[in-house]
Design an enzyme around this catalytic site. Structure first.
Site, PDB file in Angstrom:
ATOM      1  N   GLU A 165       0.848  -1.207   0.000  1.00 62.26           N
ATOM      2  CA  GLU A 165       0.000   0.000   0.000  1.00 62.26           C
ATOM      3  C   GLU A 165       0.877   1.249   0.000  1.00 62.26           C
ATOM      4  O   GLU A 165       0.567   2.241  -0.665  1.00 62.26           O
ATOM      5  CB  GLU A 165      -0.949  -0.004   1.201  1.00 62.26           C
ATOM      6  CG  GLU A 165      -1.974  -1.122   1.174  1.00 62.26           C
ATOM      7  CD  GLU A 165      -2.767  -1.208  -0.120  1.00 62.26           C
ATOM      8  OE1 GLU A 165      -3.141  -0.156  -0.672  1.00 62.26           O
ATOM      9  OE2 GLU A 165      -3.000  -2.332  -0.601  1.00 62.26           O
TER      10      GLU A 165
ATOM     11  N   TRP B 127       1.650   1.783  -3.458  1.00 63.74           N
ATOM     12  CA  TRP B 127       0.647   2.523  -4.243  1.00 63.74           C
ATOM     13  C   TRP B 127       0.870   4.028  -4.117  1.00 63.74           C
ATOM     14  O   TRP B 127       0.703   4.788  -5.072  1.00 63.74           O
ATOM     15  CB  TRP B 127      -0.777   2.163  -3.792  1.00 63.74           C
ATOM     16  CG  TRP B 127      -1.319   0.973  -4.499  1.00 63.74           C
ATOM     17  CD1 TRP B 127      -1.399  -0.295  -4.014  1.00 63.74           C
ATOM     18  CD2 TRP B 127      -1.819   0.920  -5.847  1.00 63.74           C
ATOM     19  NE1 TRP B 127      -1.937  -1.129  -4.974  1.00 63.74           N
ATOM     20  CE2 TRP B 127      -2.205  -0.413  -6.097  1.00 63.74           C
ATOM     21  CE3 TRP B 127      -1.990   1.870  -6.858  1.00 63.74           C
ATOM     22  CZ2 TRP B 127      -2.747  -0.822  -7.314  1.00 63.74           C
ATOM     23  CZ3 TRP B 127      -2.531   1.470  -8.071  1.00 63.74           C
ATOM     24  CH2 TRP B 127      -2.899   0.140  -8.298  1.00 63.74           C
TER      25      TRP B 127
ATOM     26  N   TRP C 158     -20.563  13.109 -19.582  1.00 60.26           N
ATOM     27  CA  TRP C 158     -20.909  13.354 -18.173  1.00 60.26           C
ATOM     28  C   TRP C 158     -22.222  14.109 -18.079  1.00 60.26           C
ATOM     29  O   TRP C 158     -22.548  14.918 -18.951  1.00 60.26           O
ATOM     30  CB  TRP C 158     -19.805  14.177 -17.485  1.00 60.26           C
ATOM     31  CG  TRP C 158     -18.462  13.514 -17.488  1.00 60.26           C
ATOM     32  CD1 TRP C 158     -17.354  13.923 -18.168  1.00 60.26           C
ATOM     33  CD2 TRP C 158     -18.075  12.321 -16.804  1.00 60.26           C
ATOM     34  NE1 TRP C 158     -16.296  13.071 -17.948  1.00 60.26           N
ATOM     35  CE2 TRP C 158     -16.706  12.068 -17.099  1.00 60.26           C
ATOM     36  CE3 TRP C 158     -18.735  11.429 -15.955  1.00 60.26           C
ATOM     37  CZ2 TRP C 158     -16.004  10.983 -16.595  1.00 60.26           C
ATOM     38  CZ3 TRP C 158     -18.030  10.343 -15.450  1.00 60.26           C
ATOM     39  CH2 TRP C 158     -16.690  10.133 -15.769  1.00 60.26           C
TER      40      TRP C 158
ATOM     41  N   ASN D   6     -10.681   3.316   2.912  1.00 59.50           N
ATOM     42  CA  ASN D   6     -10.367   3.133   1.487  1.00 59.50           C
ATOM     43  C   ASN D   6     -11.467   2.399   0.717  1.00 59.50           C
ATOM     44  O   ASN D   6     -11.835   2.812  -0.376  1.00 59.50           O
ATOM     45  CB  ASN D   6      -9.044   2.374   1.343  1.00 59.50           C
ATOM     46  CG  ASN D   6      -8.691   2.143  -0.112  1.00 59.50           C
ATOM     47  OD1 ASN D   6      -8.528   3.105  -0.867  1.00 59.50           O
ATOM     48  ND2 ASN D   6      -8.607   0.894  -0.524  1.00 59.50           N
TER      49      ASN D   6
ATOM     50  N   TRP E 198     -15.637  12.675 -12.731  1.00 63.50           N
ATOM     51  CA  TRP E 198     -14.779  12.322 -11.588  1.00 63.50           C
ATOM     52  C   TRP E 198     -14.069  13.545 -11.024  1.00 63.50           C
ATOM     53  O   TRP E 198     -13.741  13.608  -9.837  1.00 63.50           O
ATOM     54  CB  TRP E 198     -13.770  11.245 -11.989  1.00 63.50           C
ATOM     55  CG  TRP E 198     -12.767  11.637 -13.047  1.00 63.50           C
ATOM     56  CD1 TRP E 198     -12.878  11.438 -14.391  1.00 63.50           C
ATOM     57  CD2 TRP E 198     -11.512  12.306 -12.849  1.00 63.50           C
ATOM     58  NE1 TRP E 198     -11.773  11.945 -15.039  1.00 63.50           N
ATOM     59  CE2 TRP E 198     -10.914  12.471 -14.124  1.00 63.50           C
ATOM     60  CE3 TRP E 198     -10.824  12.771 -11.729  1.00 63.50           C
ATOM     61  CZ2 TRP E 198      -9.663  13.093 -14.300  1.00 63.50           C
ATOM     62  CZ3 TRP E 198      -9.580  13.384 -11.905  1.00 63.50           C
ATOM     63  CH2 TRP E 198      -9.014  13.550 -13.170  1.00 63.50           C
TER      64      TRP E 198
ATOM     65  N   TRP F  95      -8.841   8.658  -8.052  1.00 62.41           N
ATOM     66  CA  TRP F  95     -10.101   8.992  -8.742  1.00 62.41           C
ATOM     67  C   TRP F  95     -10.067   8.498 -10.180  1.00 62.41           C
ATOM     68  O   TRP F  95     -11.037   7.949 -10.687  1.00 62.41           O
ATOM     69  CB  TRP F  95     -10.367  10.506  -8.684  1.00 62.41           C
ATOM     70  CG  TRP F  95     -11.111  10.864  -7.431  1.00 62.41           C
ATOM     71  CD1 TRP F  95     -10.585  11.294  -6.252  1.00 62.41           C
ATOM     72  CD2 TRP F  95     -12.535  10.780  -7.230  1.00 62.41           C
ATOM     73  NE1 TRP F  95     -11.593  11.474  -5.330  1.00 62.41           N
ATOM     74  CE2 TRP F  95     -12.786  11.174  -5.896  1.00 62.41           C
ATOM     75  CE3 TRP F  95     -13.609  10.410  -8.031  1.00 62.41           C
ATOM     76  CZ2 TRP F  95     -14.080  11.217  -5.362  1.00 62.41           C
ATOM     77  CZ3 TRP F  95     -14.902  10.443  -7.500  1.00 62.41           C
ATOM     78  CH2 TRP F  95     -15.118  10.841  -6.180  1.00 62.41           C
TER      79      TRP F  95
HETATM   80  C1  LIG Z   1     -11.254   8.051  -4.619  1.00 61.50           C
HETATM   81  C2  LIG Z   1     -10.042   7.912  -3.723  1.00 61.50           C
HETATM   82  C3  LIG Z   1      -9.341   9.036  -3.307  1.00 61.50           C
HETATM   83  C4  LIG Z   1      -8.199   8.910  -2.510  1.00 61.50           C
HETATM   84  N1  LIG Z   1      -7.523  10.044  -2.111  1.00 61.50           N
HETATM   85  C5  LIG Z   1      -6.417   9.920  -1.338  1.00 61.50           C
HETATM   86  C6  LIG Z   1      -5.698  11.069  -0.917  1.00 61.50           C
HETATM   87  O1  LIG Z   1      -6.003  12.208  -1.269  1.00 61.50           O
HETATM   88  N2  LIG Z   1      -4.627  10.883  -0.090  1.00 61.50           N
HETATM   89  C7  LIG Z   1      -4.217   9.640   0.306  1.00 61.50           C
HETATM   90  O2  LIG Z   1      -3.247   9.523   1.049  1.00 61.50           O
HETATM   91  N3  LIG Z   1      -4.859   8.536  -0.115  1.00 61.50           N
HETATM   92  C8  LIG Z   1      -5.951   8.627  -0.914  1.00 61.50           C
HETATM   93  N4  LIG Z   1      -6.612   7.500  -1.310  1.00 61.50           N
HETATM   94  C9  LIG Z   1      -6.025   6.181  -1.019  1.00 61.50           C
HETATM   95  C10 LIG Z   1      -6.513   5.473   0.245  1.00 61.50           C
HETATM   96  O3  LIG Z   1      -7.910   5.475   0.312  1.00 61.50           O
HETATM   97  C11 LIG Z   1      -5.962   6.121   1.516  1.00 61.50           C
HETATM   98  O4  LIG Z   1      -4.568   6.276   1.427  1.00 61.50           O
HETATM   99  C12 LIG Z   1      -6.264   5.210   2.719  1.00 61.50           C
HETATM  100  O5  LIG Z   1      -7.648   5.036   2.858  1.00 61.50           O
HETATM  101  C13 LIG Z   1      -5.685   5.814   3.964  1.00 61.50           C
HETATM  102  O6  LIG Z   1      -6.042   5.024   5.061  1.00 61.50           O
HETATM  103  P1  LIG Z   1      -4.936   4.293   5.922  1.00 61.50           P
HETATM  104  O7  LIG Z   1      -3.858   5.255   6.255  1.00 61.50           O
HETATM  105  O8  LIG Z   1      -5.637   3.617   7.031  1.00 61.50           O
HETATM  106  O9  LIG Z   1      -4.387   3.236   4.867  1.00 61.50           O
HETATM  107  P2  LIG Z   1      -3.562   1.886   5.080  1.00 61.50           P
HETATM  108  O10 LIG Z   1      -4.366   0.788   4.477  1.00 61.50           O
HETATM  109  O11 LIG Z   1      -3.133   1.717   6.468  1.00 61.50           O
HETATM  110  O12 LIG Z   1      -2.306   2.096   4.127  1.00 61.50           O
HETATM  111  C14 LIG Z   1      -1.065   2.638   4.584  1.00 61.50           C
HETATM  112  C15 LIG Z   1      -0.698   3.836   3.735  1.00 61.50           C
HETATM  113  O13 LIG Z   1      -0.506   3.458   2.376  1.00 61.50           O
HETATM  114  C16 LIG Z   1      -0.922   4.516   1.520  1.00 61.50           C
HETATM  115  N5  LIG Z   1      -2.022   4.036   0.659  1.00 61.50           N
HETATM  116  C17 LIG Z   1      -2.916   3.066   0.940  1.00 61.50           C
HETATM  117  N6  LIG Z   1      -3.743   2.879  -0.111  1.00 61.50           N
HETATM  118  C18 LIG Z   1      -3.362   3.766  -1.069  1.00 61.50           C
HETATM  119  C19 LIG Z   1      -3.824   4.055  -2.378  1.00 61.50           C
HETATM  120  N7  LIG Z   1      -4.854   3.400  -2.949  1.00 61.50           N
HETATM  121  N8  LIG Z   1      -3.220   5.050  -3.053  1.00 61.50           N
HETATM  122  C20 LIG Z   1      -2.168   5.730  -2.528  1.00 61.50           C
HETATM  123  N9  LIG Z   1      -1.689   5.483  -1.281  1.00 61.50           N
HETATM  124  C21 LIG Z   1      -2.274   4.509  -0.572  1.00 61.50           C
HETATM  125  C22 LIG Z   1      -1.416   5.649   2.418  1.00 61.50           C
HETATM  126  O14 LIG Z   1      -0.355   6.560   2.594  1.00 61.50           O
HETATM  127  C23 LIG Z   1      -1.750   4.925   3.703  1.00 61.50           C
HETATM  128  O15 LIG Z   1      -1.676   5.746   4.838  1.00 61.50           O
HETATM  129  C24 LIG Z   1      -7.766   7.613  -2.118  1.00 61.50           C
HETATM  130  C25 LIG Z   1      -8.488   6.487  -2.537  1.00 61.50           C
HETATM  131  C26 LIG Z   1      -9.616   6.628  -3.322  1.00 61.50           C
HETATM  132  C27 LIG Z   1     -10.359   5.385  -3.758  1.00 61.50           C
END
Ligand SMILES: Cc1cc2nc3c(=O)[nH]c(=O)nc-3n(C[C@H](O)[C@H](O)[C@H](O)COP(=O)(O)OP(=O)(O)OC[C@H]3O[C@@H](n4cnc5c(N)ncnc54)[C@H](O)[C@@H]3O)c2cc1C
Length: 488
Positions: free
Chosen positions: A285, A288, A316, A351, A369, A392
């Protein structure tokens, strides 16, 4: 202007940006080790070209994180200097005013920030001020990783394979024990920046949810390692369970570095306190996050331009009422509404629910979007210039390595699968609080007696679905068909 020799013995400026921490801060560590007075600068730059202005929730977070940073610096002999203005002018002015000999900073990894840093470096260099920058906020250089044919990656799995297979990230640095402050440097007052809301004060739930700043971040990491990481791989999609780290705003503002998170998780696995499968999933993650920056370098206008330009012709819909219902969590789909209300109240959303809520806006409502991305930008405390638009675009199907557009989440099935007892929905949609698990995911299908016993009146206390799932799905597929046929 002071001469080169005079400057050579002057103080050092450490310019803090999205790295609001003392530990694992290479620029600060290098400056503190130099044994000269250090000016710790944070600059509120709302004037340089290309920067995206912070949304409301991120401004709120920034205020708390800066307060914590100032306190932490003071505890070690330093002082936080706050200035406002376009970076090239404001940093050069501070360097001249204080006769600084050098500027130290951690590299910014977004193209707009990097371009500003190049301009600052050129400007200071011309004045004889040395500039040193350090890698700190990403695990990789977004311009360095390449496919076998020398191109940037557009697919996550091989990108991650290469990053994960390379040499392990360096160990995190300790916080400097002492920082020699520079005296008499004028600073703005944080309160004058008006980063936090007052009238109306919409941040009460956010204050109750988060302790902003590095000490709070370190505590959250410890709690996650002790309680959340075990079971992460299997449970991370469950919004009703505390199995994700919630570290995203910490990483966004650099209260923690990814190096710290990486090594803390690896250490937990080495010590037998965490399963390798959970740790590897968490690391991917973080991968990502890296990949989103890799994509941003390929398309700096990621927040406005479809990565896949075929989507430029997508039909759209303009529907202000539907868009407002989505923003306010009044779509009639409990999981979507719970997510949107969690976002509004706490500045964060799980997420899985982000994916479902984003998909609903794009596919069931056929709303561009970019409107959703902007709403998230304004309301997320972790709003990130790379992760927000990249995700997005991923959900919309127009991103690199995106989910196919024709895969349309059924918000009721998602709710039943990932919030089986309905606890998450009940927490954020209290008017459904007395519905049991058989009714709470789709109140419109509940027996009338169950609704009245729970005090729910559809269309009054809680909305009926603003679009039926099957109808939304049909309409979305028909819209997709128009851009497919336009291609031929
Ligand atoms: C529509 C949409 C918009 C999003 N916008 C953002 C945003 O503006 N900022 C943001 O940090 N994340 C964003 N995310 C990704 C993800 O949802 C969040 O990082 C995550 O929910 C954060 O929760 P956590 O720290 O508990 O994640 P955990 O599951 O604990 O993951 C650990 C870390 O990994 C990174 N991470 C995890 N998933 C993703 C992912 N899909 N993309 C990029 N990094 C990821 C984050 O830094 C996160 O803190 C978005 C996802 C979606 C579907």
């Amino acid at each position: 202007m002071p001469g080169q020799a005079e400057r050579g013995s002057g103080p050092l400026i450490v310019w803090f940006r999205d790295d609001l921490r003392l530990a694992d801060h290479p620029a600060l560590a290098a400056a503190a080790a130099a044994g000269r007075p250090v000016i710790c600068l944070y600059l509120l730059d709302e004037a340089s070209p290309g920067l995206r202005l912070l949304g409301g929730a991120a401004r709120w977070w920034l205020a708390g994180s800066l307060r914590a940073l100032a306190e932490a610096l003071r505890g070690r002999g330093g002082e936080l200097t706050l200035r406002r203005g376009a970076a090239a002018d404001a940093v050069a002015a501070l360097a001249t005013e204080t006769k600084a000999s050098a500027l130290f900073m951690n590299r910014r990894d977004d193209p707009a920030g990097a371009a500003i840093d190049r301009a600052v470096t050129a400007r200071l260099g011309a004045d004889g001020t040395e500039v040193k920058s350090f890698a700190a906020n990403l695990l990789h250089d977004p311009n360095a990783l390449r496919t076998g044919s020398g191109r940037p990656f557009q697919v996550f799995t091989p990108f991650w394979r290469q990053l994960r297979g390379g040499s392990p990230p360096r160990a995190p640095l300790p916080a400097p024990s002492r920082i020699a402050g520079a005296s008499g440097v004028a600073t703005d007052a944080l309160a004058d920046w008006h980063l936090e809301p007052t009238r109306p004060d919409w941040a009460a739930d956010m204050r109750a949810t988060w302790v902003r700043g590095e000490p709070g971040a370190q505590r959250d990491l410890e709690v996650f390692l002790a309680h959340g990481l075990k079971g992460y791989a299997a449970q991370r999609d469950r919004p009703d369970l505390p199995h994700t780290s919630r570290l995203s705003p910490r990483l966004r503002f650099g209260e923690l570095s990814p190096y710290q998170v990486w090594h803390a998780c690896m250490h937990a696995a080495d010590a037998g306190r965490a399963a390798r499968t959970d740790v590897e999933k968490l690391l991917s993650e973080l991968g990502w996050r890296e990949f989103c920056y890799h994509l941003l370098h390929q398309q700096p206008a990621l927040a406005t331009v479809n990565f896949n330009r075929r989507f430029d012709a997508f039909p759209w819909r303009q529907d202000g009422a539907a868009r407002a219902a989505w923003q306010q969590g009044r779509t009639g789909y409990p999981l979507v509404d719970a997510g949107m209300r969690q976002l509004w109240a706490t500045g964060w959303m799980h997420n899985r629910v982000r994916m479902v809520a984003a998909s609903f806006l794009i596919k069931h409502l056929l709303i561009d979007w970019r409107a959703g991305e902007q709403w998230f930008w304004d309301t997320l405390v972790d709003a990130d210039v790379a992760s927000n638009p990249a995700n997005w675009q991923w959900v919309a199907g127009c991103g690199a390595d995106a989910a196919p557009y024709f895969r349309i989440f059924n918000p009721v099935l998602q709710s039943e699968k990932f919030d089986p007892g309905g606890d998450y929905v009940r927490r954020f949609v209290p008017e459904l609080g007395r519905l049991d698990a058989s009714s709470v995911h789709a109140p419109e299908r509940a027996p009338p007696l169950a609704l009245s016993a729970a005090g729910v009146t559809l269309g009054a206390s809680y909305p009926a679905p603003i679009v039926a799932h099957e109808e939304g799905r049909r309409r979305a597929l028909a819209a997709l068909a128009t851009i497919k046929s336009a291609e031929r």
